[in-house]
Design a protein around this motif. Structure first.
Motif, PDB file in Angstrom:
ATOM      1  N   ASP A   1      30.876  45.151  34.766  1.00 26.74           N
ATOM      2  CA  ASP A   1      31.232  46.657  35.196  1.00 26.74           C
ATOM      3  C   ASP A   1      30.738  47.772  34.654  1.00 26.74           C
ATOM      4  O   ASP A   1      30.877  48.063  33.301  1.00 26.74           O
ATOM      5  CB  ASP A   1      32.806  46.553  35.534  1.00 26.74           C
ATOM      6  CG  ASP A   1      33.387  47.707  36.329  1.00 26.74           C
ATOM      7  OD1 ASP A   1      33.097  48.919  35.925  1.00 26.74           O
ATOM      8  OD2 ASP A   1      33.745  47.221  37.493  1.00 26.74           O
TER       9      ASP A   1
ATOM     10  N   GLU B   1      40.776  51.465  36.666  1.00 23.92           N
ATOM     11  CA  GLU B   1      39.768  50.958  37.636  1.00 23.92           C
ATOM     12  C   GLU B   1      39.447  49.400  37.491  1.00 23.92           C
ATOM     13  O   GLU B   1      38.837  48.619  38.244  1.00 23.92           O
ATOM     14  CB  GLU B   1      38.577  52.037  37.857  1.00 23.92           C
ATOM     15  CG  GLU B   1      38.771  53.249  38.267  1.00 23.92           C
ATOM     16  CD  GLU B   1      39.110  54.168  37.504  1.00 23.92           C
ATOM     17  OE1 GLU B   1      39.449  53.785  36.493  1.00 23.92           O
ATOM     18  OE2 GLU B   1      39.191  55.306  38.093  1.00 23.92           O
ATOM     19  N   ILE B   2      39.299  49.034  36.220  1.00 21.68           N
ATOM     20  CA  ILE B   2      39.086  47.743  35.676  1.00 21.68           C
ATOM     21  C   ILE B   2      40.145  47.163  34.935  1.00 21.68           C
ATOM     22  O   ILE B   2      41.069  47.907  34.726  1.00 21.68           O
ATOM     23  CB  ILE B   2      38.021  47.919  34.959  1.00 21.68           C
ATOM     24  CG1 ILE B   2      38.080  48.395  33.798  1.00 21.68           C
ATOM     25  CG2 ILE B   2      36.761  48.461  35.574  1.00 21.68           C
ATOM     26  CD1 ILE B   2      36.839  48.502  32.661  1.00 21.68           C
ATOM     27  N   SER B   3      40.101  45.858  34.917  1.00 23.42           N
ATOM     28  CA  SER B   3      41.389  44.925  34.143  1.00 23.42           C
ATOM     29  C   SER B   3      40.447  43.785  33.762  1.00 23.42           C
ATOM     30  O   SER B   3      39.419  43.397  34.381  1.00 23.42           O
ATOM     31  CB  SER B   3      42.552  44.702  35.232  1.00 23.42           C
ATOM     32  OG  SER B   3      42.044  43.775  36.156  1.00 23.42           O
TER      33      SER B   3
ATOM     34  N   THR C   1      31.918  35.122  32.987  1.00 24.09           N
ATOM     35  CA  THR C   1      33.007  35.307  34.291  1.00 24.09           C
ATOM     36  C   THR C   1      32.032  35.431  35.633  1.00 24.09           C
ATOM     37  O   THR C   1      32.463  35.406  36.756  1.00 24.09           O
ATOM     38  CB  THR C   1      33.249  36.980  34.049  1.00 24.09           C
ATOM     39  OG1 THR C   1      31.672  37.872  33.894  1.00 24.09           O
ATOM     40  CG2 THR C   1      33.757  37.411  32.791  1.00 24.09           C
TER      41      THR C   1
ATOM     42  N   ARG D   1      29.934  37.323  37.089  1.00 22.69           N
ATOM     43  CA  ARG D   1      29.670  38.219  37.760  1.00 22.69           C
ATOM     44  C   ARG D   1      29.091  39.640  36.548  1.00 22.69           C
ATOM     45  O   ARG D   1      29.177  39.351  35.354  1.00 22.69           O
ATOM     46  CB  ARG D   1      31.104  39.048  38.019  1.00 22.69           C
ATOM     47  CG  ARG D   1      32.078  39.214  37.109  1.00 22.69           C
ATOM     48  CD  ARG D   1      33.585  39.468  37.947  1.00 22.69           C
ATOM     49  NE  ARG D   1      33.941  38.378  38.312  1.00 22.69           N
ATOM     50  CZ  ARG D   1      35.059  37.984  38.793  1.00 22.69           C
ATOM     51  NH1 ARG D   1      35.985  39.270  39.246  1.00 22.69           N
ATOM     52  NH2 ARG D   1      35.598  36.728  39.153  1.00 22.69           N
TER      53      ARG D   1
ATOM     54  N   SER E   1      40.071  41.643  37.170  1.00 19.77           N
ATOM     55  CA  SER E   1      39.029  42.160  37.996  1.00 19.77           C
ATOM     56  C   SER E   1      37.736  41.775  37.453  1.00 19.77           C
ATOM     57  O   SER E   1      36.862  41.598  38.190  1.00 19.77           O
ATOM     58  CB  SER E   1      39.211  43.861  38.304  1.00 19.77           C
ATOM     59  OG  SER E   1      38.822  44.526  37.245  1.00 19.77           O
ATOM     60  N   MET E   2      37.698  41.884  36.085  1.00 15.47           N
ATOM     61  CA  MET E   2      36.273  41.472  35.595  1.00 15.47           C
ATOM     62  C   MET E   2      36.105  39.900  35.547  1.00 15.47           C
ATOM     63  O   MET E   2      34.899  39.658  35.029  1.00 15.47           O
ATOM     64  CB  MET E   2      36.164  42.142  34.229  1.00 15.47           C
ATOM     65  CG  MET E   2      35.932  43.595  34.254  1.00 15.47           C
ATOM     66  SD  MET E   2      35.432  44.304  32.676  1.00 15.47           S
ATOM     67  CE  MET E   2      33.930  43.305  32.167  1.00 15.47           C
TER      68      MET E   2
END
Length: 213
Positions: A148, A201-203, A143, A145, A206-207
């Motif tokens: 999270d 807050e996450i998906s 990813t 990143r 988004s990740m």
């Protein structure tokens, strides 16, 4: 929000998940269904080496062996491959899916679900905690990143093969009507229903687990 009645029929009833992997080729697409074992990783590698493949579809796989999932994922990561998820893609399947250079929810067939949990020993009925760093590292490497903290906490608090983090497409009509593109579930092999809560807050998007929704 508790979603007991949402998850159980969706994950364990409406989707037909085969226990033995079926790997088929159609044009430039390979479709992988069912449980992923090392022999299936060998089969997939052979098919990709002997065909011009640009897309791998993971369809209705409840998982399989950690090693097989990582082997497939690493093999795909070395190629410019698009991976799609159709229906349920869980555990080792989700690890394989991450090998795609482009990763997407399918618009064909059954609504897509990605399910991640800590590597699990079926024989010992427990998570394999020493594989958790490699699990997080693989996700981060694909990813591009950092994990999270909400995802990490969800994984850490779900210590069974049934517990973990479920990602849905925002385009899924069931998700739209009942809420939550991400669900964090707790539970164990012997206690049903699962205890699930939506996490806005996450998906997967988004990740960076998928690059388009």
């Amino acid at each position: 929000m508790k979603l007991y009645n949402y998850f159980l029929p969706l994950f364990f009833g409406l989707y037909s998940i085969t226990s033995v992997a079926e790997v088929s080729v159609s044009g430039n697409t390979i479709t992988v269904q069912g449980k992923l074992l090392n022999a299936d990783a060998d089969n997939l590698v052979e098919l990709m080496n002997s065909n011009s493949i640009s897309t791998v579809v993971f369809k209705n796989s409840a998982g399989g062996e950690w090693r097989a999932g990582m082997r497939i994922g690493n093999f795909l990561a070395a190629r410019n491959i698009t991976t799609l998820v159709e229906g349920v893609c869980a555990s080792a399947c989700a690890l394989s899916f991450l090998g795609g250079e482009k990763r997407q929810f399918s618009r064909a067939g059954q609504a897509p679900i990605l399910f991640f949990h800590v590597p699990y020993s079926a024989s010992e009925q427990t998570t394999i905690e020493n594989l958790k760093p490699a699990f997080f590292s693989w996700i981060e490497s694909r990813t591009k990143r950092k994990i999270d903290p909400i995802f990490a906490n969800g994984i850490d608090s779900s210590l069974s093969v049934r517990g973990g983090v479920f990602f849905f497409s925002s385009k899924d009509p069931i998700v739209k009507s009942q809420g939550g593109v991400t669900q964090i579930c707790k539970g164990n092999e012997f206690r049903i229903p699962l205890d699930c809560e939506k996490m806005e807050e996450i998906s997967a998007l988004s990740m960076g687990i998928v690059d388009s929704d």
